[in-house]
Write an enzyme that holds these catalytic residues in place. Structure first.
Site, PDB file in Angstrom:
ATOM      1  N   LYS A  13       7.371   3.968 -10.803  1.00 43.44           N
ATOM      2  CA  LYS A  13       6.981   5.371 -10.713  1.00 43.44           C
ATOM      3  C   LYS A  13       8.049   6.100  -9.917  1.00 43.44           C
ATOM      4  O   LYS A  13       8.569   5.573  -8.931  1.00 43.44           O
ATOM      5  CB  LYS A  13       5.608   5.520 -10.057  1.00 43.44           C
ATOM      6  CG  LYS A  13       4.479   4.976 -10.905  1.00 43.44           C
ATOM      7  CD  LYS A  13       3.117   5.514 -10.489  1.00 43.44           C
ATOM      8  CE  LYS A  13       2.680   4.960  -9.167  1.00 43.44           C
ATOM      9  NZ  LYS A  13       1.290   5.392  -8.833  1.00 43.44           N
ATOM     10  N   ALA A  95       6.787  -3.486   1.293  1.00 46.26           N
ATOM     11  CA  ALA A  95       7.271  -2.115   1.441  1.00 46.26           C
ATOM     12  C   ALA A  95       6.289  -1.110   0.860  1.00 46.26           C
ATOM     13  O   ALA A  95       6.165   0.017   1.362  1.00 46.26           O
ATOM     14  CB  ALA A  95       8.636  -1.975   0.765  1.00 46.26           C
ATOM     15  N   ASP A  96       5.582  -1.507  -0.200  1.00 44.87           N
ATOM     16  CA  ASP A  96       4.611  -0.590  -0.798  1.00 44.87           C
ATOM     17  C   ASP A  96       3.448  -0.335   0.151  1.00 44.87           C
ATOM     18  O   ASP A  96       2.993   0.813   0.306  1.00 44.87           O
ATOM     19  CB  ASP A  96       4.114  -1.129  -2.137  1.00 44.87           C
ATOM     20  CG  ASP A  96       3.496  -2.530  -2.040  1.00 44.87           C
ATOM     21  OD1 ASP A  96       3.771  -3.258  -1.059  1.00 44.87           O
ATOM     22  OD2 ASP A  96       2.738  -2.896  -2.957  1.00 44.87           O
TER      23      ASP A  96
END
Length: 239
Positions: A13, A95-96
């Site tokens: 995304k 990291a997300d």
């Protein structure tokens, strides 16, 4: 312009950083076809690219080739943007998840259990001071169903729907897998609220968030694209 990237397990995304309070327009591309991203970056070459990735290094390299410049991949730290990381090794946090917590803390600060329901189900506890207490990782709905199909000889992967009392295998599989996701969410909300001694909010994100919201016994708020929101906040500051 500044380009923001959320490289997940199944897709990418991306969005251009919006000016001021405006919401950014989000685009999605499968990892095997980054043509739209490449064309967008040819038309408007980004001056800076920030990304959060949980995918492979090969896919990260393909993404950088598509955008035409190096990507500043987010590395979780002990603290940043008002959020404190509880991990023993802070950089081992996904990291997300780190970007989501930063986004959630700044978009809707408060005591909350933050759930991301995608390929994996993550359940993270974040208090109103921005302290991340810890969290859990489990297979998401799709992985649960596929693992059951692959690990058994006769169940397969039939289409089913949630039922209180399933009377066929298709509904039994779907209902059982969905219940396996909702129960730990409800338990963690109760546990965190009890630990803090005050009510906590449930924040839901990810592709399966609407489905979970329908079947949870507690109310939750769906907030889209928290990873990109966290990256947007980081792009406007430095840690």
């Amino acid at each position: 312009m500044i380009l923001l990237l959320d490289a997940g397990n199944t897709r990418l995304k991306w969005a251009w950083l919006a000016e001021g309070p405006a919401r950014h327009t989000v685009h999605a591309s499968p990892h095997h076809d980054l043509t739209a991203l490449e064309q967008a970056c040819r038309i408007t070459p980004p001056r800076r690219v920030l990304g959060a990735s949980v995918t492979s290094s090969e896919r990260n390299s393909a993404i950088m080739a598509a955008v035409g410049r190096p990507v500043e991949w987010l590395v979780p730290a002990a603290s940043c943007a008002g959020v404190t990381n509880a991990y023993r090794d802070p950089d081992r946090l996904g990291a997300d998840r780190w970007a989501q917590m930063i986004g959630a803390h700044h978009e809707q600060p408060g005591d909350q259990v933050l759930v991301s329901a995608g390929t994996a189900l993550t359940i993270d506890c974040l208090d109103r001071e921005g302290r991340f207490w810890g969290g859990t990782i489990a297979p998401g709905l799709g992985l649960l169903r596929h693992s059951l199909a692959e690990g058994t000889a006769r169940l397969g992967l039939p289409d089913g729907s949630w039922q209180e009392y399933p009377d066929n295998s298709a509904d039994a599989i779907f209902s059982g897998c969905l219940n396996a996701l909702t129960a730990p969410i409800e338990a963690q909300v109760a546990r965190f609220g009890s630990q803090l001694g005050r009510p906590v909010r449930l924040t839901l994100a990810g592709g399966d968030a609407p489905l979970l919201a329908q079947h949870l016994a507690i109310d939750g708020t769906i907030v889209d694209n928290l990873v990109l929101s966290g990256l947007a906040h980081l792009a406007r500051m430095s840690c």
